[in-house]
Design a protein around this motif. Structure first.
Motif, short mmCIF file in Angstrom:
data_model
loop_
_atom_site.label_atom_id
_atom_site.label_comp_id
_atom_site.label_asym_id
_atom_site.label_seq_id
_atom_site.Cartn_x
_atom_site.Cartn_y
_atom_site.Cartn_z
N VAL A 39 69.40 -32.67 126.84
CA VAL A 39 70.66 -32.37 127.49
C VAL A 39 71.07 -31.29 127.49
CG1 VAL A 39 72.69 -33.18 128.59
CG2 VAL A 39 70.88 -34.90 128.38
N VAL A 40 71.65 -30.80 126.37
CA VAL A 40 71.99 -29.54 125.59
C VAL A 40 71.15 -28.47 126.33
CG1 VAL A 40 72.82 -28.03 123.65
CG2 VAL A 40 73.33 -30.51 123.96
N LEU A 42 69.01 -28.31 128.88
CA LEU A 42 69.42 -28.27 130.27
C LEU A 42 70.60 -27.70 130.57
CD1 LEU A 42 67.85 -29.00 133.02
CD2 LEU A 42 69.02 -31.18 132.68
N TRP A 43 71.67 -28.04 130.16
CA TRP A 43 72.99 -27.65 130.41
C TRP A 43 72.97 -26.04 130.02
CZ3 TRP A 43 76.63 -28.69 133.43
CH2 TRP A 43 77.91 -28.20 133.39
N ALA A 44 72.32 -25.66 129.07
CA ALA A 44 72.21 -24.17 128.85
C ALA A 44 71.65 -23.30 129.85
CB ALA A 44 71.59 -23.89 127.38
N LEU A 46 71.43 -24.15 132.81
CA LEU A 46 72.05 -24.37 134.17
C LEU A 46 73.07 -23.15 134.09
CD1 LEU A 46 72.41 -28.15 134.93
CD2 LEU A 46 70.91 -26.45 136.05
N ARG A 47 73.68 -23.23 132.85
CA ARG A 47 74.87 -22.38 132.81
C ARG A 47 74.51 -20.79 132.46
NH1 ARG A 47 79.63 -23.92 134.37
NH2 ARG A 47 80.56 -22.65 132.84
N ARG A 52 66.81 -18.68 131.21
CA ARG A 52 65.81 -19.65 131.47
C ARG A 52 64.44 -19.41 131.22
NH1 ARG A 52 68.12 -21.56 137.69
NH2 ARG A 52 70.27 -22.12 136.85
N TYR A 123 75.55 -23.38 122.49
CA TYR A 123 74.69 -24.49 122.98
C TYR A 123 73.98 -24.82 121.64
CZ TYR A 123 76.09 -22.94 127.53
OH TYR A 123 76.91 -22.56 128.58
#
Length: 201
Positions: A39-40, A42-44, A46-47, A52, A123
């Motif tokens: 999740v961390v 994935l959040w990275a 997205l932000r 990516r 992150y």
């Protein structure tokens, strides 16, 4: 079986008389720590849109790390604590060998990989905290020795170093290729016109 980390393991494990609330926390972390790490990551992604591609490559490295950890554990053949009768297993687990820890390898790769990139560093700190907490939890529930976790983190660091070296070499080679001057054939207009022969009188 004598291990150098036996005393530390006995101090960290829940054993036959666990503290219920502490065991509940450890069991949850042992099960869901890797998912929280994902999740961390994935959040990275997205932000930090520019990162990516790197995160995707890091995810591939984590998959390679998982395979490497399994292969190395099978080769070394160090049993888990509950398999040796040192403690009951407070987490349902198979009888595979435990050194290095696959969880520590994969989560360590994710954490180290983000820590070395400035835009992803915060992150990476969260991912490293999760990796260490999950490592403690898996020792507490009796499925790993401390050395298993340390070895997993060491394998993660080695694999990441190899990945970064390959990435750097590719950048150098591509940069050198881009810097090489392109030699084009001269344009037709630049070719000196041939002197025509004068007609004979």
């Amino acid at each position: 079986m004598t291990r150098p980390d036996m005393a530390l393991f006995l101090a960290m494990t829940a054993g036959s008389s666990p503290t219920p609330w502490l065991l509940s926390i450890a069991s949850a972390l042992a099960r869901f720590g890797p998912w929280l790490s994902a999740v961390v990551m994935l959040w990275a992604g997205l932000r930090q849109r520019d990162e990516r591609g790197y995160l995707l490559a890091l995810l591939c490295m984590a998959a390679i790390g998982s395979l490497a950890a399994h292969a190395l554990a099978s080769t070394l053949g160090y049993s888990r604590p509950f398999m040796l009768g040192l403690t009951p297993s407070h987490l349902a687990h198979g009888g595979s060998d435990g050194l290095p820890s696959t969880h520590a390898t994969v989560m360590g790769l994710v954490a180290f990989g983000m820590l070395v990139r400035r835009p992803l560093r915060r992150y990476g700190l969260a991912a490293m905290a999760l990796a260490l907490a999950t490592g403690w939890a898996r020792i507490h529930v009796g499925v790993h020795f401390p050395l298993d976790v340390v070895a997993g983190l060491g394998l993660a660091a080695a694999l990441l170093t190899g990945f970064l070296v390959v990435q750097w070499q590719l950048r150098v080679r591509l940069g050198a290729s881009a810097a090489e001057p392109v030699v084009l054939p001269p344009a037709p207009s630049a070719i000196a016109p041939s002197h025509r022969e004068k007609p004979l009188p």
